[in-house]
Design a protein around this motif. Structure first.
Motif, PDB file in Angstrom:
ATOM      1  N   GLU A  78       0.828  -1.208   0.000  1.00  0.00           N
ATOM      2  CA  GLU A  78       0.000   0.000   0.000  1.00  0.00           C
ATOM      3  C   GLU A  78       0.865   1.262   0.000  1.00  0.00           C
ATOM      4  OE1 GLU A  78      -3.979   1.864   2.154  1.00  0.00           O
ATOM      5  OE2 GLU A  78      -2.906   0.198   3.123  1.00  0.00           O
ATOM      6  N   GLU A  79       1.907   1.283   0.799  1.00  0.00           N
ATOM      7  CA  GLU A  79       2.808   2.440   0.817  1.00  0.00           C
ATOM      8  C   GLU A  79       3.381   2.697  -0.567  1.00  0.00           C
ATOM      9  OE1 GLU A  79       7.129   3.804   2.716  1.00  0.00           O
ATOM     10  OE2 GLU A  79       6.185   1.933   3.381  1.00  0.00           O
ATOM     11  N   ALA A  80       3.833   1.643  -1.227  1.00  0.00           N
ATOM     12  CA  ALA A  80       4.429   1.789  -2.555  1.00  0.00           C
ATOM     13  C   ALA A  80       3.402   2.274  -3.576  1.00  0.00           C
ATOM     14  CB  ALA A  80       5.030   0.456  -2.998  1.00  0.00           C
ATOM     15  N   VAL A  81       2.201   1.721  -3.517  1.00  0.00           N
ATOM     16  CA  VAL A  81       1.151   2.124  -4.468  1.00  0.00           C
ATOM     17  C   VAL A  81       0.790   3.597  -4.277  1.00  0.00           C
ATOM     18  CG1 VAL A  81      -1.287   1.811  -5.047  1.00  0.00           C
ATOM     19  CG2 VAL A  81       0.200  -0.184  -4.817  1.00  0.00           C
ATOM     20  N   MET A  82       0.674   4.034  -3.039  1.00  0.00           N
ATOM     21  CA  MET A  82       0.322   5.432  -2.792  1.00  0.00           C
ATOM     22  C   MET A  82       1.397   6.385  -3.297  1.00  0.00           C
ATOM     23  SD  MET A  82      -2.660   5.148  -1.764  1.00  0.00           S
ATOM     24  CE  MET A  82      -3.771   3.951  -1.015  1.00  0.00           C
ATOM     25  N   MET A 107      -6.163   0.639  -2.396  1.00  0.00           N
ATOM     26  CA  MET A 107      -5.201   0.718  -3.495  1.00  0.00           C
ATOM     27  C   MET A 107      -5.913   0.826  -4.844  1.00  0.00           C
ATOM     28  SD  MET A 107      -2.046  -1.792  -2.409  1.00  0.00           S
ATOM     29  CE  MET A 107      -2.872  -2.963  -1.338  1.00  0.00           C
ATOM     30  N   LEU A 108      -6.971   0.049  -5.018  1.00  0.00           N
ATOM     31  CA  LEU A 108      -7.745   0.112  -6.260  1.00  0.00           C
ATOM     32  C   LEU A 108      -8.306   1.512  -6.481  1.00  0.00           C
ATOM     33  CD1 LEU A 108      -9.328  -1.042  -8.686  1.00  0.00           C
ATOM     34  CD2 LEU A 108     -11.086  -1.805  -7.052  1.00  0.00           C
ATOM     35  N   GLN A 109      -8.929   2.067  -5.465  1.00  0.00           N
ATOM     36  CA  GLN A 109      -9.510   3.400  -5.601  1.00  0.00           C
ATOM     37  C   GLN A 109      -8.442   4.457  -5.843  1.00  0.00           C
ATOM     38  OE1 GLN A 109     -11.730   3.411  -1.870  1.00  0.00           O
ATOM     39  NE2 GLN A 109     -13.648   3.048  -2.960  1.00  0.00           N
ATOM     40  N   ALA A 110      -7.277   4.301  -5.220  1.00  0.00           N
ATOM     41  CA  ALA A 110      -6.208   5.290  -5.371  1.00  0.00           C
ATOM     42  C   ALA A 110      -5.668   5.329  -6.794  1.00  0.00           C
ATOM     43  CB  ALA A 110      -5.079   4.994  -4.383  1.00  0.00           C
TER      44      ALA A 110
END
Length: 397
Positions: A78-82, A107-110
């Protein structure tokens, strides 16, 4: 050419790197992030990567990077995706997407709000055998799909973080079940909604807090059943098998443990045989092209071709989210010992699908139960009378 930032220099990162820089022969890892300096340097040397760092954001924000490949422990996804969303970098991540459905949903929504390319690296739905089998299913060779089963078992993962329930989010259900659920879901139809899950899980061998063995069933809206068998306790190597049963046929696939390549050796001079192989002596089952047989080559080709064509790949964060939600239900069921509903806040498939009819017309008065050719050359049919329900048989001379 895709210019890649690799996040993670361990086992899966190196598998990915071998495929990324080998198959299309025009993609290049230009930055490597690792949590340990010595690992980052070693990876950079081995794969001729110009930039290495122990700062994740530095690797992602690198102006030479087109796409980020996440090969990190589950708790860091999650940190990496954000950060990818913040810097508007295309992203693809290893499985599972999150430690649970809520992480996956965020993560999907982001990525969708950021408008960036996103790919879910579920390699086992890209293996050559799976691709061929799925084509046959889609062409109707098996008729109506009734049951799909996937098994992945081995002696356990390579890295320490997998065994830590806080970092990993779970045990073999999350680690291996994500593969099996997406495989069976693909055969049944990714547009068919998963409804509920029944799962048994236990810790039988390993001194860990998570489960090391589990069996589960996923019920779909059209009446089909997906089944997974996963274990970190299996001895003898990596066992990957799929079965698909339809109204008109069956498929059996053995992906890894029995490959048609068998070798006996005393061990003198023997080294690496195949992933999760437990021995290098005696009868062994090598894999001719591991990267290809595990689907990595086809997976990255799909990812980069889709990115270049400005379209979605076959596997996106949405697929990872659905898988996480199914596995959440499996964990609830393992505790409650009941069928547990799959809670999907986001569903983009078909709705209101009814269970397919099991009745096959034979004539105006009968349904067909079975037909066969006897050993003495006559054709026999077994029928059910539509009105009375009586079962009769007829021999056709």
């Amino acid at each position: 050419m895709a210019r890649i930032a690799m996040l993670g220099s361990g086992f899966i990162g190196r598998f990915y790197a071998d495929s990324l820089q080998g198959y299309r022969s025009r993609d290049k890892i230009v930055s490597i992030y690792s949590r340990r300096t010595e690992s980052a340097k070693r990876f950079a040397e081995d794969y001729h990567v110009a930039h290495h760092t122990t700062n994740m954001e530095e690797a992602i924000a690198n102006p030479d990077v087109d796409i980020v490949c996440i090969a990190l422990p589950n708790n860091l996804h999650e940190e990496a995706v954000m950060l990818c969303c913040l810097h508007r970098k295309a992203v693809m991540t290893t499985k599972p997407l999150g430690r649970n459905g809520e992480e996956a949903k965020r993560m999907l929504q982001a990525v969708e709000q950021a408008g960036i390319f996103n790919g879910y690296l579920e390699d086992l739905v890209y293996t050559p055998k799976f691709i061929k089998a799925l084509e046959s299913v889609k062409e109707g060779a098996l008729g109506r799909i009734l049951w799909a089963k996937s098994r992945e078992t081995h002696p356990g993962p390579h890295s320490d973080w997998f065994w830590d329930i806080e970092q990993a989010g779970g045990g073999c259900i999350l680690d291996l079940g994500c593969h099996c659920v997406e495989i069976t879901r693909s055969y049944i139809g990714k547009d068919i909604k998963p409804i509920e899950v029944m799962c048994w899980a236990d810790t039988q061998v390993k001194p860990i807090d998570a489960e090391d063995h589990a069996i589960g069933m996923v019920k779909y809206e059209n009446g089909a059943i997906g089944q997974f068998e996963v274990s970190w306790t299996f001895r003898g190597g990596l066992d990957l098998r799929d079965e698909v049963m339809g109204s008109e046929g069956t498929i059996w696939i053995n992906n890894f443990l029995r490959t048609g390549f068998e070798m006996f050796t005393s061990g003198k001079g023997a080294n690496y045989v195949a992933e999760k192989a437990e021995s290098n002596t005696g009868w062994l089952f090598p894999v001719g092209d591991e990267l290809n047989e595990l689907g990595y080559n086809h997976m990255f080709m799909d990812m980069f071709n889709a990115m270049e064509a400005d379209k979605d790949p076959k596997e996106t964060f949405y697929d990872g989210y659905v898988v996480n939600c199914i596995l959440d239900a499996a964990y609830r069921s393992a505790k409650s010992k009941l069928w547990e509903p799959v809670k999907l806040d986001i569903w983009r498939g078909r709705t209101g699908v009814t269970k397919d009819s099991h009745l096959t017309e034979y004539d105006a008065d009968h349904y067909l139960v079975k037909e066969e050719m006897t050993h003495y050359g006559a054709k026999k049919v077994i029928l059910k009378n539509k009105q009375t329900g009586k079962i009769v048989e007829r021999v056709m001379e």
